[in-house]
Design a protein around this motif. Structure first.
Motif, PDB file in Angstrom:
ATOM      1  N   LYS A 109       0.956  -1.197   0.104  1.00  0.00           N
ATOM      2  CA  LYS A 109       0.017  -0.023   0.109  1.00  0.00           C
ATOM      3  C   LYS A 109       1.057   1.258   0.000  1.00  0.00           C
ATOM      4  O   LYS A 109       0.603   2.296  -0.658  1.00  0.00           O
ATOM      5  CB  LYS A 109      -0.834   0.108   0.965  1.00  0.00           C
ATOM      6  CG  LYS A 109      -1.876   1.291   1.286  1.00  0.00           C
ATOM      7  CD  LYS A 109      -2.630   0.914   2.506  1.00  0.00           C
ATOM      8  CE  LYS A 109      -3.564   2.323   2.552  1.00  0.00           C
ATOM      9  NZ  LYS A 109      -4.496   2.232   3.824  1.00  0.00           N
ATOM     10  N   SER A 110       1.919   1.255   0.789  1.00  0.00           N
ATOM     11  CA  SER A 110       2.925   2.547   0.865  1.00  0.00           C
ATOM     12  C   SER A 110       3.396   2.741  -0.512  1.00  0.00           C
ATOM     13  O   SER A 110       3.556   3.942  -0.844  1.00  0.00           O
ATOM     14  CB  SER A 110       3.791   2.062   2.197  1.00  0.00           C
ATOM     15  OG  SER A 110       4.668   3.131   2.027  1.00  0.00           O
ATOM     16  N   THR A 111       4.190   1.554  -0.957  1.00  0.00           N
ATOM     17  CA  THR A 111       4.725   1.730  -2.280  1.00  0.00           C
ATOM     18  C   THR A 111       3.789   2.165  -3.414  1.00  0.00           C
ATOM     19  O   THR A 111       4.243   3.116  -4.018  1.00  0.00           O
ATOM     20  CB  THR A 111       5.413   0.351  -2.611  1.00  0.00           C
ATOM     21  OG1 THR A 111       6.011  -0.182  -1.806  1.00  0.00           O
ATOM     22  CG2 THR A 111       6.202   0.553  -4.117  1.00  0.00           C
ATOM     23  N   ARG A 112       2.671   1.868  -3.541  1.00  0.00           N
ATOM     24  CA  ARG A 112       1.856   2.254  -4.188  1.00  0.00           C
ATOM     25  C   ARG A 112       1.303   3.617  -4.027  1.00  0.00           C
ATOM     26  O   ARG A 112       1.210   4.576  -5.255  1.00  0.00           O
ATOM     27  CB  ARG A 112       0.541   1.141  -4.516  1.00  0.00           C
ATOM     28  CG  ARG A 112      -0.791   1.755  -5.171  1.00  0.00           C
ATOM     29  CD  ARG A 112      -0.361   2.152  -6.603  1.00  0.00           C
ATOM     30  NE  ARG A 112      -0.116   0.662  -7.275  1.00  0.00           N
ATOM     31  CZ  ARG A 112       0.218   0.674  -8.812  1.00  0.00           C
ATOM     32  NH1 ARG A 112       0.153   2.149  -9.319  1.00  0.00           N
ATOM     33  NH2 ARG A 112       0.499  -0.211  -9.388  1.00  0.00           N
ATOM     34  N   GLU A 113       0.953   4.009  -2.777  1.00  0.00           N
ATOM     35  CA  GLU A 113       0.802   5.448  -2.693  1.00  0.00           C
ATOM     36  C   GLU A 113       1.971   6.324  -2.957  1.00  0.00           C
ATOM     37  O   GLU A 113       1.666   7.519  -3.443  1.00  0.00           O
ATOM     38  CB  GLU A 113       0.275   5.733  -1.102  1.00  0.00           C
ATOM     39  CG  GLU A 113      -1.059   4.858  -0.945  1.00  0.00           C
ATOM     40  CD  GLU A 113      -1.430   4.927   0.696  1.00  0.00           C
ATOM     41  OE1 GLU A 113      -0.220   5.379   1.500  1.00  0.00           O
ATOM     42  OE2 GLU A 113      -2.387   4.794   0.920  1.00  0.00           O
ATOM     43  N   LYS A 114       2.955   5.949  -2.514  1.00  0.00           N
ATOM     44  CA  LYS A 114       4.035   6.833  -2.945  1.00  0.00           C
ATOM     45  C   LYS A 114       4.420   7.058  -4.283  1.00  0.00           C
ATOM     46  O   LYS A 114       4.426   8.256  -4.662  1.00  0.00           O
ATOM     47  CB  LYS A 114       5.488   6.318  -2.274  1.00  0.00           C
ATOM     48  CG  LYS A 114       5.590   6.432  -0.763  1.00  0.00           C
ATOM     49  CD  LYS A 114       6.964   5.634  -0.330  1.00  0.00           C
ATOM     50  CE  LYS A 114       7.131   5.659   1.068  1.00  0.00           C
ATOM     51  NZ  LYS A 114       8.380   5.012   1.472  1.00  0.00           N
ATOM     52  N   TYR A 115       4.368   5.888  -5.343  1.00  0.00           N
ATOM     53  CA  TYR A 115       4.402   6.095  -6.734  1.00  0.00           C
ATOM     54  C   TYR A 115       3.316   7.143  -7.189  1.00  0.00           C
ATOM     55  O   TYR A 115       3.455   7.932  -7.997  1.00  0.00           O
ATOM     56  CB  TYR A 115       4.347   4.709  -7.128  1.00  0.00           C
ATOM     57  CG  TYR A 115       4.278   4.908  -8.786  1.00  0.00           C
ATOM     58  CD1 TYR A 115       5.474   4.988  -9.617  1.00  0.00           C
ATOM     59  CD2 TYR A 115       2.958   4.648  -9.299  1.00  0.00           C
ATOM     60  CE1 TYR A 115       5.450   5.196 -10.747  1.00  0.00           C
ATOM     61  CE2 TYR A 115       2.980   4.804 -10.572  1.00  0.00           C
ATOM     62  CZ  TYR A 115       4.177   5.075 -11.442  1.00  0.00           C
ATOM     63  OH  TYR A 115       4.167   5.286 -12.897  1.00  0.00           O
ATOM     64  N   ASN A 116       1.865   6.670  -6.759  1.00  0.00           N
ATOM     65  CA  ASN A 116       0.966   7.596  -7.374  1.00  0.00           C
ATOM     66  C   ASN A 116       1.127   9.045  -6.917  1.00  0.00           C
ATOM     67  O   ASN A 116       0.831   9.732  -7.911  1.00  0.00           O
ATOM     68  CB  ASN A 116      -0.448   6.935  -6.773  1.00  0.00           C
ATOM     69  CG  ASN A 116      -0.970   5.704  -7.465  1.00  0.00           C
ATOM     70  OD1 ASN A 116      -0.435   5.088  -8.382  1.00  0.00           O
ATOM     71  ND2 ASN A 116      -1.702   4.865  -6.570  1.00  0.00           N
ATOM     72  N   ARG A 117       1.461   9.244  -5.780  1.00  0.00           N
ATOM     73  CA  ARG A 117       1.607  10.554  -5.254  1.00  0.00           C
ATOM     74  C   ARG A 117       2.859  11.294  -6.188  1.00  0.00           C
ATOM     75  O   ARG A 117       2.446  12.506  -6.701  1.00  0.00           O
ATOM     76  CB  ARG A 117       2.241  10.658  -3.882  1.00  0.00           C
ATOM     77  CG  ARG A 117       1.969  12.237  -3.230  1.00  0.00           C
ATOM     78  CD  ARG A 117       2.422  12.490  -1.876  1.00  0.00           C
ATOM     79  NE  ARG A 117       3.640  11.641  -1.525  1.00  0.00           N
ATOM     80  CZ  ARG A 117       3.846  10.613  -1.038  1.00  0.00           C
ATOM     81  NH1 ARG A 117       2.595   9.845  -0.625  1.00  0.00           N
ATOM     82  NH2 ARG A 117       5.044  10.079  -0.462  1.00  0.00           N
ATOM     83  N   VAL A 118       3.908  10.541  -6.532  1.00  0.00           N
ATOM     84  CA  VAL A 118       4.863  11.184  -7.396  1.00  0.00           C
ATOM     85  C   VAL A 118       4.681  11.436  -8.651  1.00  0.00           C
ATOM     86  O   VAL A 118       4.858  12.296  -9.381  1.00  0.00           O
ATOM     87  CB  VAL A 118       6.430  10.359  -6.912  1.00  0.00           C
ATOM     88  CG1 VAL A 118       7.242  10.829  -7.910  1.00  0.00           C
ATOM     89  CG2 VAL A 118       6.568  10.478  -5.566  1.00  0.00           C
TER      90      VAL A 118
END
Length: 475
Positions: free
Chosen positions: A412-421
């Motif tokens: 979840k954290s990896t996906r959120e970081k990527y989506n945000r960037v």
């Protein structure tokens, strides 16, 4: 003169019962038959016949006395009557003695038959027990069977002890008859008792010998059963440890520890093989004491142990290979997560400053190019994030519950970081793209206007150098 009275004479009747031995099944007495008894029978019969044969002589003497007393004096008559009475009395005493002897013989004969019958029955019982004890029967492999056989033999020993009371009874009966027996009869009875004593002690010795062997066998079987139980418990413990390894950890470092644990278990199983070999050696002599059914059962038990041992070794080998694959997959997963995380951090830093949309168009174009490049890189990392998610989905069913929560958080954290960037990059690229397009349109308009003015200026300059008049108008 008183008349001569004659006492009625006794008839001697001897009924000699023939001597018969009551045989018992499977029993052979080692004594010679009592040969003296037929001789006694003949002697008593001859004696009775002789006494009976003299009855006529006694009767003739009485008749002669009757005729004589009428012709003799009173004194002689008394003498004749006394002589005849004495003869009659002696004859009667002899008859009584023969009958008494016959009765005594019958009693002795009956007692001897009773003794012989008891001896035969006792010997038959001893022979039956001896056959039972010496019969080859499989003793099995279990402690319970050996203990049951030992208990049965102990019961038989107690029965033998109790039976010895019968032997004492026979001895007492024979002792009471010894003085009334002939030397041949006495020797025979003594041989009976000696035979009975010997056979009784022989069976007792067999029981004691078997009991010692059974006690030793029970001990051997107890050692085997204890060893078998220990091996099964050890295998069960190792199987449970292997079972625990099937729950793979999430972190590669933890999985590598599981690989080390698997190697340790393999070493322990290899080191335990001599115990299994000792168990196999214990089985070999036990199989010789088993029936085909029990031997098959024992072989099946050992086969199960060997199958479990081989299965354990195979499972450890397979588990070790799988854990190594899991460790490699975990490392790749962790590396990819770190790549995404590091790229996100670096990209966020590079995009942290708002682009200057009022700068020169060349600078604005450079900024737009930079964000376009980031967008291209973002697309590459989108594939990497997808791979991380796919690999994480594979990990989920095989890891511990606690690790599942951690893995889901990482994904979840990896996906959120990527989506945000990725969204940030898109926003920067879009804003610079819009600004660049707007500036480009203005620049083109200015350029066109400038070019138009320049052209006008050039035409004016050309007109200033040309004369004005009718000549030129004619031309």
């Amino acid at each position: 003169m008183r008349p001569l009275t004659v006492r009625p004479h006794k008839e001697i009747t001897l009924t000699m019962r023939p001597h018969t031995v009551r045989p018992h099944k499977d029993v052979t007495l080692t004594m010679r038959p009592l040969t003296v008894r037929p001789h006694k029978d003949i002697t008593l019969t001859s004696l009775a016949d002789t006494v009976t044969g003299h009855r006529d002589n006694v009767d003739g003497l009485q008749r002669k006395g009757t005729r004589l007393v009428s012709r003799v004096s009173t004194r002689d008559r008394a003498l004749v009557e006394g002589r005849i009475g004495d003869s009659e009395k002696k004859f009667g005493d002899l008859v009584d003695q023969v009958e008494k002897t016959k009765r005594q013989y019958d009693i002795i004969d009956s007692n001897l038959d009773d003794i012989r019958e008891e001896v035969d029955q006792y010997l038959a019982w001893l022979k039956e027990k001896e056959d039972l004890l010496t019969r080859e029967t499989p003793r099995g492999y279990s402690v319970k069977e050996a203990e049951a056989k030992l208990a049965k033999n102990n019961d038989l020993r107690k029965e033998l002890e109790e039976k010895r009371a019968n032997l004492e009874n026979v001895k007492q009966k024979s002792d009471s008859l010894i003085q009334d027996l002939s030397r041949v009869e006495r020797n025979m009875v003594e041989r009976w008792i000696a035979k009975l004593t010997t056979e009784s002690q022989k069976v007792m010795d067999i029981v004691d010998s078997q009991n010692n062997a059974l006690a030793e066998q029970a001990g051997e079987r107890a050692v085997f059963q204890e060893s078998l139980d220990k091996v099964n418990l050890w295998l069960q413990d190792k199987e449970q440890e292997v079972q625990k390894l099937q729950g793979v950890r999430l972190a590669s470092g933890d999985v590598e520890k599981q690989v080390d644990k698997c190697k340790t278990l393999q070493s322990e199983v290899q080191a335990y093989q001599p115990h299994l070999e000792n168990l196999r050696k214990m089985v070999e002599p036990l199989l010789l004491d088993c029936s085909p059914e029990l031997a098959a059962e024992l072989k099946h038990m050992i086969s199960e142990v060997e199958d479990r041992n081989e299965g354990l070794l195979a499972a450890l080998k397979q588990e070790q290979g799988q854990l190594k694959d899991h460790a490699a997959a975990r490392k790749l997963f962790e590396t990819d997560v770190q790549k995404v995380d590091r790229w996100c951090k670096e990209t966020e830093i590079s995009c942290s400053t708002e682009p200057n949309l009022e700068c020169a168009i060349q600078v604005l174009a450079e900024q737009n190019k930079h964000y376009k490049n980031l967008q291209n890189t973002s697309q590459l990392f989108a594939s990497l994030v997808k791979e991380v998610e796919d690999r994480g989905a594979i990990f989920l069913p095989e890891i511990y519950e606690a690790d599942k929560v951690k893995l889901e958080g990482t994904l979840k954290s990896t996906r959120e970081k990527y989506n945000r960037v990725a969204a940030l990059i898109k926003d920067r690229a879009d804003s610079t793209e819009t600004a660049l397009q707007s500036r480009s349109q203005v620049h083109e308009s200015v350029t066109e206007a400038t070019d138009w003015l320049n052209n006008i200026q050039d035409e004016i300059k050309q007109l200033q150098g040309t004369p004005v008049g009718p000549y030129y108008r004619r031309c």
